[in-house]
Design an enzyme around this catalytic site. Structure first.
Site, PDB file in Angstrom:
ATOM      1  N   SER A 235      64.880   5.511  44.729  1.00  0.00           N
ATOM      2  CA  SER A 235      65.391   5.599  43.362  1.00  0.00           C
ATOM      3  C   SER A 235      64.326   5.890  42.311  1.00  0.00           C
ATOM      4  O   SER A 235      63.131   5.736  42.535  1.00  0.00           O
ATOM      5  CB  SER A 235      66.161   4.338  42.957  1.00  0.00           C
ATOM      6  OG  SER A 235      67.171   4.043  43.896  1.00  0.00           O
ATOM      7  N   SER A 273      68.892   7.522  47.100  1.00  0.00           N
ATOM      8  CA  SER A 273      68.039   7.450  45.913  1.00  0.00           C
ATOM      9  C   SER A 273      68.904   7.346  44.668  1.00  0.00           C
ATOM     10  O   SER A 273      69.626   8.284  44.314  1.00  0.00           O
ATOM     11  CB  SER A 273      67.143   8.690  45.822  1.00  0.00           C
ATOM     12  OG  SER A 273      66.211   8.569  44.774  1.00  0.00           O
ATOM     13  N   ASP A 275      69.152   7.710  41.129  1.00  0.00           N
ATOM     14  CA  ASP A 275      68.362   8.398  40.104  1.00  0.00           C
ATOM     15  C   ASP A 275      69.124   8.382  38.777  1.00  0.00           C
ATOM     16  O   ASP A 275      70.158   9.042  38.633  1.00  0.00           O
ATOM     17  CB  ASP A 275      68.078   9.829  40.544  1.00  0.00           C
ATOM     18  CG  ASP A 275      67.388   9.874  41.907  1.00  0.00           C
ATOM     19  OD1 ASP A 275      66.495   9.039  42.137  1.00  0.00           O
ATOM     20  OD2 ASP A 275      67.755  10.726  42.737  1.00  0.00           O
TER      21      ASP A 275
END
Length: 346
Positions: A235, A273, A275
């Site tokens: 992340s 991830s 984001d």
């Protein structure tokens, strides 16, 4: 300017200059008037490498109940407490706090304590707290972040050059195969005849191949034989602040560009991830928002500031050995193309 905590160099000290726009005096998110940053670092030299980073708009403690804001989830594999109300109402009611994944809920409760102390008449609050997973280097299940750590970061926030690299919420993070952490940068533009400052702060902890000004730099080439963390997820949290007069819709457009900028440094944008970008403005509410056709210079400022903040998060970080003896290596300056120990890609 070298990082003032550990002697590691920022991108510009290595000759890595992103874009042609001027920076603010500190080249940091704190170049936006009234924006403060505080860190609390938890590092026992062994199993704990974690902490808290707080971005505190002083305008929220000077009579304003909220600021125009927007959140963009490039990939929603994460925990951003309070984001749905920001989406719904288009305002930020609290400082932005960043920490580790399993500590995000304790941090949100601590931020609530902070907000209640400043508004004794309030009956509803929306703390905004984000996270990345630092479990590769830190024993994340111990959840060491306590209320005092969060309050210390909030109350100690200042307008100077924030610490970067292995500090606060970046103490245990890794990105693009290397040790990473907190990074920040800023840009200045003239938009519709008025000066505008854009600042970015990142908590970098994502996969991909480090790319510097278009040149891929895999870990295996920069550190031959090194065992490194193959990051499937991890992340990235990005906070964008500006003094440009913008409404929530236009701030959402800035937030999207902030996540797009991750691609410039080689982000893989993988399934795991999370984001996220949070964008807010400190502009006085009486000012009309900039028209959409005037936003291109602001978009450019966001993209460049985020890219350089991400590079700063890597270049200022130090090699760290943590939980279960795992090691994440710092980017070696002397192996960057064109470097002579201290000068890279000049």
């Amino acid at each position: 300017m070298d990082n003032h905590l550990n002697g590691r160099a920022r991108a510009r000290s290595l000759g890595v200059v992103v874009g042609g726009l001027p920076t603010g005096p500190l080249n940091a998110i704190t170049d936006v008037e009234g924006v403060l940053v505080g860190h609390t670092t938890i590092d026992d030299g062994a199993d704990l490498h974690t902490g808290v980073t707080a971005v505190v708009p002083r305008q929220l403690t000077a009579g304003r109940r909220n600021l125009p804001a927007a959140v963009y989830a490039g990939n929603g594999y994460g925990k951003l407490v309070g984001s749905t109300q920001v989406d719904e109402l288009g305002v930020l009611e609290s400082p932005v706090v960043l920490t580790a994944t399993l500590s995000v809920f304790r941090a949100a409760d601590a931020l609530l304590t902070y907000l209640m102390g400043r508004r004794p008449d309030g009956i509803s609050f929306n703390p905004l707290v984000g996270e990345t997973n630092d479990g590769f280097l830190s024993d994340i299940r111990r959840r060491p972040v306590a209320e005092r750590h969060v309050l210390d970061a909030l109350e100690g926030a200042s307008g100077g050059l924030p610490g970067e690299g292995c500090v606060g919420a970046g103490t245990g993070t890794t990105a693009l195969g290397f040790k990473a952490g907190i990074g920040t940068s800023s840009r200045r533009q003239v938009v519709d005849g008025a000066p505008v400052t854009v600042g970015a702060l990142v908590q970098a902890n994502f996969g991909g191949v480090l790319t510097v000004r278009g040149v891929p730099m895999p870990v295996g080439e920069l550190i031959p034989g090194a065992r490194h963390h193959e990051q499937a997820g991890g992340s990235c949290m990005i906070v964008v602040a500006t003094d440009a007069p913008l409404d929530a819709r236009r701030l959402g457009r800035l937030a999207r560009r902030a996540v797009f900028a991750m691609g410039r440094v080689g982000a893989s944008y993988s399934n795991g991830s999370g984001d996220y970008a949070i964008a807010f403005t400190t502009a006085p509410p009486r000012l009309p928002p900039l028209p959409d056709e005037a936003l291109n210079p602001v978009f450019a400022a966001v993209m460049d500031a985020v890219e350089e903040a991400l590079l700063n998060s890597l270049f200022t970080a130090t090699t760290t050995t943590g939980f279960r003896g795992r090691t994440s290596h710092a980017v070696p300056y002397d192996r960057l193309p064109g470097t002579d120990g201290r000068t890279a890609l000049a």
